[in-house]
Write an enzyme that holds these catalytic residues in place. Structure first.
Site, PDB file in Angstrom:
ATOM      1  N   ASP A 150      -0.871  61.803  94.093  1.00 53.73           N
ATOM      2  CA  ASP A 150       0.290  61.303  93.356  1.00 53.73           C
ATOM      3  C   ASP A 150       1.449  62.292  93.491  1.00 53.73           C
ATOM      4  O   ASP A 150       2.574  61.921  93.843  1.00 53.73           O
ATOM      5  CB  ASP A 150      -0.073  61.102  91.877  1.00 53.73           C
ATOM      6  CG  ASP A 150      -1.354  60.286  91.709  1.00 53.73           C
ATOM      7  OD1 ASP A 150      -1.309  59.077  91.944  1.00 53.73           O
ATOM      8  OD2 ASP A 150      -2.394  60.887  91.388  1.00 53.73           O
ATOM      9  N   GLU A 206      -4.197  58.960 100.254  1.00 58.82           N
ATOM     10  CA  GLU A 206      -3.040  58.267 100.831  1.00 58.82           C
ATOM     11  C   GLU A 206      -2.201  59.193 101.706  1.00 58.82           C
ATOM     12  O   GLU A 206      -1.941  58.912 102.877  1.00 58.82           O
ATOM     13  CB  GLU A 206      -2.180  57.693  99.696  1.00 58.82           C
ATOM     14  CG  GLU A 206      -0.929  57.015 100.183  1.00 58.82           C
ATOM     15  CD  GLU A 206      -0.259  56.119  99.143  1.00 58.82           C
ATOM     16  OE1 GLU A 206      -0.968  55.539  98.295  1.00 58.82           O
ATOM     17  OE2 GLU A 206       0.975  56.008  99.182  1.00 58.82           O
TER      18      GLU A 206
HETATM   19  O1  TRH Z   1      -5.910  64.317  96.809  1.00 59.90           O
HETATM   20  P1  TRH Z   1      -6.048  62.887  97.152  1.00 59.90           P
HETATM   21  O2  TRH Z   1      -7.387  62.327  97.064  1.00 59.90           O
HETATM   22  O3  TRH Z   1      -5.053  62.128  96.250  1.00 59.90           O
HETATM   23  C1  TRH Z   1      -5.011  60.839  95.745  1.00 59.90           C
HETATM   24  C2  TRH Z   1      -5.315  60.758  94.310  1.00 59.90           C
HETATM   25  O4  TRH Z   1      -6.713  60.672  94.140  1.00 59.90           O
HETATM   26  C3  TRH Z   1      -4.624  59.610  93.705  1.00 59.90           C
HETATM   27  O5  TRH Z   1      -4.972  59.397  92.368  1.00 59.90           O
HETATM   28  C4  TRH Z   1      -4.836  58.396  94.536  1.00 59.90           C
HETATM   29  O6  TRH Z   1      -4.121  57.396  93.991  1.00 59.90           O
HETATM   30  C5  TRH Z   1      -4.367  58.656  95.934  1.00 59.90           C
HETATM   31  O7  TRH Z   1      -5.092  59.753  96.486  1.00 59.90           O
HETATM   32  C6  TRH Z   1      -4.513  57.475  96.847  1.00 59.90           C
HETATM   33  O8  TRH Z   1      -5.526  62.622  98.687  1.00 59.90           O
HETATM   34  P2  TRH Z   1      -4.099  62.608  99.360  1.00 59.90           P
HETATM   35  O9  TRH Z   1      -3.335  61.381  98.940  1.00 59.90           O
HETATM   36  O10 TRH Z   1      -4.317  62.753 100.780  1.00 59.90           O
HETATM   37  O11 TRH Z   1      -3.346  63.879  98.821  1.00 59.90           O
HETATM   38  C7  TRH Z   1      -3.713  65.174  99.214  1.00 59.90           C
HETATM   39  C8  TRH Z   1      -2.482  66.059  99.289  1.00 59.90           C
HETATM   40  O12 TRH Z   1      -2.880  67.414  99.435  1.00 59.90           O
HETATM   41  C9  TRH Z   1      -1.601  65.736 100.483  1.00 59.90           C
HETATM   42  O13 TRH Z   1      -0.233  65.780 100.109  1.00 59.90           O
HETATM   43  C10 TRH Z   1      -1.899  66.858 101.471  1.00 59.90           C
HETATM   44  C11 TRH Z   1      -2.167  67.988 100.518  1.00 59.90           C
HETATM   45  N1  TRH Z   1      -2.937  69.130 101.055  1.00 59.90           N
HETATM   46  C12 TRH Z   1      -2.283  70.336 101.250  1.00 59.90           C
HETATM   47  O14 TRH Z   1      -1.086  70.437 100.982  1.00 59.90           O
HETATM   48  N2  TRH Z   1      -2.987  71.393 101.712  1.00 59.90           N
HETATM   49  C13 TRH Z   1      -4.303  71.325 102.039  1.00 59.90           C
HETATM   50  O15 TRH Z   1      -4.907  72.343 102.457  1.00 59.90           O
HETATM   51  C14 TRH Z   1      -4.956  70.059 101.861  1.00 59.90           C
HETATM   52  C15 TRH Z   1      -6.406  69.937 102.228  1.00 59.90           C
HETATM   53  C16 TRH Z   1      -4.250  69.004 101.357  1.00 59.90           C
END
Ligand code: TRH
Length: 370
Positions: free
Chosen positions: A24, A265
């Site tokens: 989010d 996402e």
């Molecule tokens: O963390 P997520 O699973 O996030 C979500 C939430 O669960 C939310 O409630 C749901 O609605 C949504 O998914 C679909 O996965 P996401 O979306 O990929 O977000 C992870 C973020 O973390 C993304 O912006 C990339 C960042 N990230 C980093 O900045 N550094 C890192 O080392 C990693 C592994 C990720």
């Protein structure tokens, strides 16, 4: 990020509530930053600045209000006493429900209200994107659906992203990884397949470990944060824990890997822009509704059969299915087909306008109509 000023600028107030994990905050921050880079005034209201700070270490948790990369960031509670921007655009991310006093003030200030939805590849999204949602207060509210086709709101992509990726990939991979992770050369072998593992705790890791351990080619599995319990180096598999990198460096990490396991996402979209094979773990929903969404996405992905089977098994916690399908997907022919498809899908998507530009155009059109 270069700033490209649009013909007329808008004021955006973007509301973000963190439900769980990082997505989010991750999606909202990316959108806020891109709108600001286009020359618009952007205020981000977020209820969990601590989560955003994991992605954006330059964010201060002491300041009540601050400006970061051209975006004004404030705590959600302060928005309850704030005034919506006169004639501006208010974005309610993922149906987060605006503070009631703030929402009540929007009609008098002639705001445009955008309900930014979750990303889905389902075909019905095309029919619902941009539809009005009539409000008793008279405020103009619209559904805005991100998506994979030109009939949707598009995907977040910085204007120079693919050029930066191509440039970065000219440099030696292990040197890039060392700079990103701080690991030593002995922890980052040169002659091996690199994979990134970013997954939910219920992923079928035993199947992943089994498939990679028994390969002829050595694999280095990079795991941001502490490796999940039970996952360990074995046979041809080396499990390498790395730091969780700031969001601004996350793309560069994906660009170093041959195969990216991503989730949710935002990391899915970033892995698509890497133009390399990826396995997506979709966010779980009740009644397995996420499995229909996954099928809709796989229909668009058109991965070769073993990669489709792998994605399904990964999302069904099927260790045996993952072990078999990953072994198949890594064979020379399917692997090359998967690489080629990942690249061509990235090019197709990259030729479409991105979400921030689409959103600005959409809002400007609605403004002209009113
Ligand atoms: O963390 P997520 O699973 O996030 C979500 C939430 O669960 C939310 O409630 C749901 O609605 C949504 O998914 C679909 O996965 P996401 O979306 O990929 O977000 C992870 C973020 O973390 C993304 O912006 C990339 C960042 N990230 C980093 O900045 N550094 C890192 O080392 C990693 C592994 C990720």
């Amino acid at each position: 990020m270069p700033s490209v000023r649009q013909p007329s600028t808008l004021a955006f107030d973007l509301f973000c509530r963190v439900i769980d994990n990082f997505g989010d905050a991750g999606v909202c921050w990316r959108l806020a930053r891109q709108l600001a880079a286009l020359g618009h005034a952007v205020q981000l209201w977020i209820d969990r600045p601590d989560v955003l700070a994991r992605l954006l270490p330059e964010l201060s948790l002491q300041a009540d209000a601050q400006r970061v990369h051209g975006v004004q960031v404030g705590h959600w509670t302060a928005a309850e006493h704030a005034q919506p921007p006169e004639g501006g655009v208010v974005i309610e991310a993922f149906a987060c429900t605006l503070p009631s006093r703030y929402a009540a003030a929007m009609a008098a200030r002639q705001c445009l209200w955008i309900n930014l939805e979750y990303l889905s590849a389902e075909p019905w999204v095309e029919g619902c994107h941009g539809l009005p949602s009539p409000q008793g207060s008279g405020v103009a509210k619209y559904f805005y659906f991100p998506g994979f086709t030109p009939a949707t709101g598009g995907l977040l992509r910085e204007p120079d992203l693919l050029r930066r990726r191509n440039q970065a990939q000219q440099l030696d991979r292990t040197r890039r990884l060392r700079a990103l992770t701080g690991l030593s050369p002995s922890q980052l072998p040169a002659d091996c397949r690199y994979l990134l593992l970013f997954c939910y705790p219920d992923a079928p890791l035993a199947g992943l470990q089994q498939a990679l351990a028994s390969q002829d080619t050595p694999s280095c599995l990079l795991v941001p944060g502490a490796p999940p319990p039970g996952l360990r180096s074995q046979g041809a598999l080396r499990v390498q824990s790395i730091p969780f990198v700031p969001q601004a460096h996350f793309d560069a990490l994906l660009w170093c890997c041959d195969l990216n396991f991503v989730r949710g996402e935002d990391s899915l979209v970033r892995a698509l822009w890497a133009g390399a094979p990826l396995v997506w773990q979709i966010y779980r929903q009740e009644d397995d509704a996420h499995l229909d969404k996954l099928d809709a996405w796989l229909a668009r992905a058109r991965w070769p059969d073993p990669a489709q089977a792998l994605t399904r098994a990964w999302n069904r916690q099927d260790d045996a299915g993952v072990a078999h399908a990953l072994g198949q997907a890594l064979r020379a022919d399917p692997w090359q087909a998967w690489q080629a498809r990942a690249q061509s899908w990235c090019e197709t998507l990259g030729a479409q306008p991105d979400l921030a530009h689409n959103l600005v155009n959409f809002c400007q059109k609605q403004r002209q109509k009113s």
